[in-house]
Design a protein around this motif. Structure first.
Motif, PDB file in Angstrom:
ATOM      1  N   LEU A   1      57.171  81.961  40.354  1.00 32.07           N
ATOM      2  CA  LEU A   1      56.436  82.770  39.374  1.00 32.07           C
ATOM      3  C   LEU A   1      57.052  82.649  37.983  1.00 32.07           C
ATOM      4  O   LEU A   1      56.332  82.541  36.982  1.00 32.07           O
ATOM      5  N   PHE A   2      58.386  82.667  37.895  1.00 30.57           N
ATOM      6  CA  PHE A   2      59.056  82.491  36.609  1.00 30.57           C
ATOM      7  C   PHE A   2      58.626  81.188  35.954  1.00 30.57           C
ATOM      8  O   PHE A   2      58.250  81.158  34.781  1.00 30.57           O
ATOM      9  N   ASP A   3      58.673  80.102  36.706  1.00 30.82           N
ATOM     10  CA  ASP A   3      58.314  78.795  36.171  1.00 30.82           C
ATOM     11  C   ASP A   3      56.859  78.768  35.696  1.00 30.82           C
ATOM     12  O   ASP A   3      56.546  78.223  34.636  1.00 30.82           O
ATOM     13  N   MET A   4      55.954  79.377  36.466  1.00 31.53           N
ATOM     14  CA  MET A   4      54.541  79.382  36.081  1.00 31.53           C
ATOM     15  C   MET A   4      54.318  80.232  34.834  1.00 31.53           C
ATOM     16  O   MET A   4      53.597  79.825  33.917  1.00 31.53           O
ATOM     17  N   ILE A   5      54.924  81.412  34.764  1.00 32.99           N
ATOM     18  CA  ILE A   5      54.759  82.269  33.585  1.00 32.99           C
ATOM     19  C   ILE A   5      55.320  81.570  32.353  1.00 32.99           C
ATOM     20  O   ILE A   5      54.713  81.611  31.280  1.00 32.99           O
ATOM     21  N   LYS A   6      56.444  80.916  32.501  1.00 33.60           N
ATOM     22  CA  LYS A   6      57.031  80.155  31.386  1.00 33.60           C
ATOM     23  C   LYS A   6      56.052  79.072  30.919  1.00 33.60           C
ATOM     24  O   LYS A   6      55.794  78.936  29.723  1.00 33.60           O
TER      25      LYS A   6
ATOM     26  N   THR B   1      56.121  91.817  41.596  1.00 29.92           N
ATOM     27  CA  THR B   1      54.816  92.466  41.408  1.00 29.92           C
ATOM     28  C   THR B   1      54.386  92.431  39.948  1.00 29.92           C
ATOM     29  O   THR B   1      53.229  92.131  39.639  1.00 29.92           O
ATOM     30  N   GLU B   2      55.310  92.718  39.040  1.00 29.29           N
ATOM     31  CA  GLU B   2      54.979  92.685  37.609  1.00 29.29           C
ATOM     32  C   GLU B   2      54.606  91.279  37.158  1.00 29.29           C
ATOM     33  O   GLU B   2      53.689  91.104  36.347  1.00 29.29           O
ATOM     34  N   MET B   3      55.283  90.272  37.696  1.00 27.73           N
ATOM     35  CA  MET B   3      54.934  88.895  37.343  1.00 27.73           C
ATOM     36  C   MET B   3      53.553  88.527  37.887  1.00 27.73           C
ATOM     37  O   MET B   3      52.751  87.880  37.194  1.00 27.73           O
ATOM     38  N   LEU B   4      53.246  88.948  39.110  1.00 26.89           N
ATOM     39  CA  LEU B   4      51.917  88.673  39.672  1.00 26.89           C
ATOM     40  C   LEU B   4      50.820  89.308  38.816  1.00 26.89           C
ATOM     41  O   LEU B   4      49.765  88.717  38.598  1.00 26.89           O
ATOM     42  N   GLU B   5      51.079  90.520  38.327  1.00 21.75           N
ATOM     43  CA  GLU B   5      50.097  91.217  37.491  1.00 21.75           C
ATOM     44  C   GLU B   5      49.890  90.533  36.140  1.00 21.75           C
ATOM     45  O   GLU B   5      48.841  90.687  35.526  1.00 21.75           O
ATOM     46  N   MET B   6      50.877  89.757  35.672  1.00 22.27           N
ATOM     47  CA  MET B   6      50.768  89.059  34.390  1.00 22.27           C
ATOM     48  C   MET B   6      49.853  87.841  34.469  1.00 22.27           C
ATOM     49  O   MET B   6      49.330  87.391  33.444  1.00 22.27           O
ATOM     50  N   LEU B   7      49.675  87.294  35.654  1.00 25.28           N
ATOM     51  CA  LEU B   7      48.906  86.067  35.793  1.00 25.28           C
ATOM     52  C   LEU B   7      47.430  86.323  35.482  1.00 25.28           C
ATOM     53  O   LEU B   7      46.861  87.325  35.917  1.00 25.28           O
ATOM     54  N   PRO B   8      46.791  85.419  34.739  1.00 23.01           N
ATOM     55  CA  PRO B   8      45.373  85.619  34.401  1.00 23.01           C
ATOM     56  C   PRO B   8      44.497  85.535  35.646  1.00 23.01           C
ATOM     57  O   PRO B   8      44.713  84.691  36.510  1.00 23.01           O
TER      58      PRO B   8
ATOM     59  N   ASN C   1      57.198  97.541  29.441  1.00 25.55           N
ATOM     60  CA  ASN C   1      56.845  98.404  30.571  1.00 25.55           C
ATOM     61  C   ASN C   1      57.521  97.971  31.867  1.00 25.55           C
ATOM     62  O   ASN C   1      57.070  98.340  32.945  1.00 25.55           O
ATOM     63  N   SER C   2      58.595  97.197  31.758  1.00 27.62           N
ATOM     64  CA  SER C   2      59.258  96.714  32.974  1.00 27.62           C
ATOM     65  C   SER C   2      59.913  97.869  33.727  1.00 27.62           C
ATOM     66  O   SER C   2      60.392  98.828  33.133  1.00 27.62           O
ATOM     67  N   MET C   3      59.911  97.758  35.033  1.00 22.13           N
ATOM     68  CA  MET C   3      60.437  98.828  35.871  1.00 22.13           C
ATOM     69  C   MET C   3      61.967  98.771  35.989  1.00 22.13           C
ATOM     70  O   MET C   3      62.625  99.803  36.033  1.00 22.13           O
ATOM     71  N   LEU C   4      62.534  97.563  36.030  1.00 28.96           N
ATOM     72  CA  LEU C   4      63.964  97.408  36.267  1.00 28.96           C
ATOM     73  C   LEU C   4      64.668  96.790  35.065  1.00 28.96           C
ATOM     74  O   LEU C   4      64.039  96.144  34.231  1.00 28.96           O
TER      75      LEU C   4
ATOM     76  N   MET D   1      64.205  90.259  44.064  1.00 27.54           N
ATOM     77  CA  MET D   1      62.838  90.705  43.801  1.00 27.54           C
ATOM     78  C   MET D   1      62.523  90.804  42.316  1.00 27.54           C
ATOM     79  O   MET D   1      61.471  91.302  41.941  1.00 27.54           O
ATOM     80  N   CYS D   2      63.458  90.342  41.465  1.00 29.32           N
ATOM     81  CA  CYS D   2      63.215  90.376  40.021  1.00 29.32           C
ATOM     82  C   CYS D   2      63.858  89.156  39.370  1.00 29.32           C
ATOM     83  O   CYS D   2      64.678  88.480  39.978  1.00 29.32           O
ATOM     84  N   LEU D   3      63.468  88.896  38.147  1.00 29.20           N
ATOM     85  CA  LEU D   3      64.045  87.787  37.388  1.00 29.20           C
ATOM     86  C   LEU D   3      65.547  87.939  37.257  1.00 29.20           C
ATOM     87  O   LEU D   3      66.057  89.056  37.178  1.00 29.20           O
ATOM     88  N   THR D   4      66.242  86.818  37.190  1.00 28.88           N
ATOM     89  CA  THR D   4      67.666  86.858  36.877  1.00 28.88           C
ATOM     90  C   THR D   4      67.814  87.199  35.394  1.00 28.88           C
ATOM     91  O   THR D   4      66.839  87.150  34.629  1.00 28.88           O
ATOM     92  N   ILE D   5      69.015  87.526  34.975  1.00 33.81           N
ATOM     93  CA  ILE D   5      69.255  87.821  33.558  1.00 33.81           C
ATOM     94  C   ILE D   5      68.876  86.620  32.699  1.00 33.81           C
ATOM     95  O   ILE D   5      68.203  86.758  31.675  1.00 33.81           O
ATOM     96  N   LYS D   6      69.286  85.428  33.132  1.00 30.78           N
ATOM     97  CA  LYS D   6      68.988  84.212  32.376  1.00 30.78           C
ATOM     98  C   LYS D   6      67.473  83.990  32.269  1.00 30.78           C
ATOM     99  O   LYS D   6      66.956  83.674  31.201  1.00 30.78           O
ATOM    100  N   GLN D   7      66.749  84.153  33.368  1.00 29.45           N
ATOM    101  CA  GLN D   7      65.298  83.979  33.352  1.00 29.45           C
ATOM    102  C   GLN D   7      64.630  85.009  32.444  1.00 29.45           C
ATOM    103  O   GLN D   7      63.734  84.674  31.669  1.00 29.45           O
ATOM    104  N   ALA D   8      65.075  86.268  32.535  1.00 26.96           N
ATOM    105  CA  ALA D   8      64.491  87.328  31.700  1.00 26.96           C
ATOM    106  C   ALA D   8      64.705  87.029  30.224  1.00 26.96           C
ATOM    107  O   ALA D   8      63.791  87.183  29.411  1.00 26.96           O
TER     108      ALA D   8
END
Length: 128
Positions: A115-120, A62-69, A25-28, A6-13
């Protein structure tokens, strides 16, 4: 579903952090103590950097979804739905540029990876 899914991997983060994505402001977070990786709530974890412990904040789905414009303005042309999220056998995040032309599509078996790929892509292209 495991919390790690439910969250990014260390490498993705780390990759998004290098691109300038804000994790303040990340939760995890992932943290390493005595060579063992753990995941826990950011800001609550008791770790000591002087002992070689490391910490890497991560983003939840959820945090990634909130980042999307939600709305984009292209020189007076307003796009009320620049991003679309669909699911089926795979997850798809579609970005529509000016006049609803498809600019980019991220497809993956996991919502996290799509979501990771899109935010990137959005960050590299200075959209977010």
């Amino acid at each position: 579903m495991k919390i790690e899914d439910m969250c990014l991997t260390i490498k993705q983060a780390r990759e998004l952090k290098e691109l300038g994505v804000d994790f303040s402001n990340s939760m995890l977070c992932f943290y390493e103590i005595e060579g063992v990786m753990h995941i826990g709530y950011n800001g609550i974890i008791d770790y000591d950097e002087t002992l070689g412990h490391t910490k890497q904040p991560t983003l939840t789905i959820t945090e990634m979804l909130e980042m999307l414009p939600k709305v984009l303005d292209y020189g007076g042309i307003r796009n009320e739905q620049p991003l679309w999220l669909t699911s089926g056998k795979q997850w798809s995040v579609l970005f529509h540029g000016p006049i609803n032309e498809l600019d980019y599509e991220s497809i993956s078996d996991s919502l996290r990876d799509a979501l990771f790929d899109m935010i990137k892509w959005l960050k590299i292209n200075k959209i977010i």
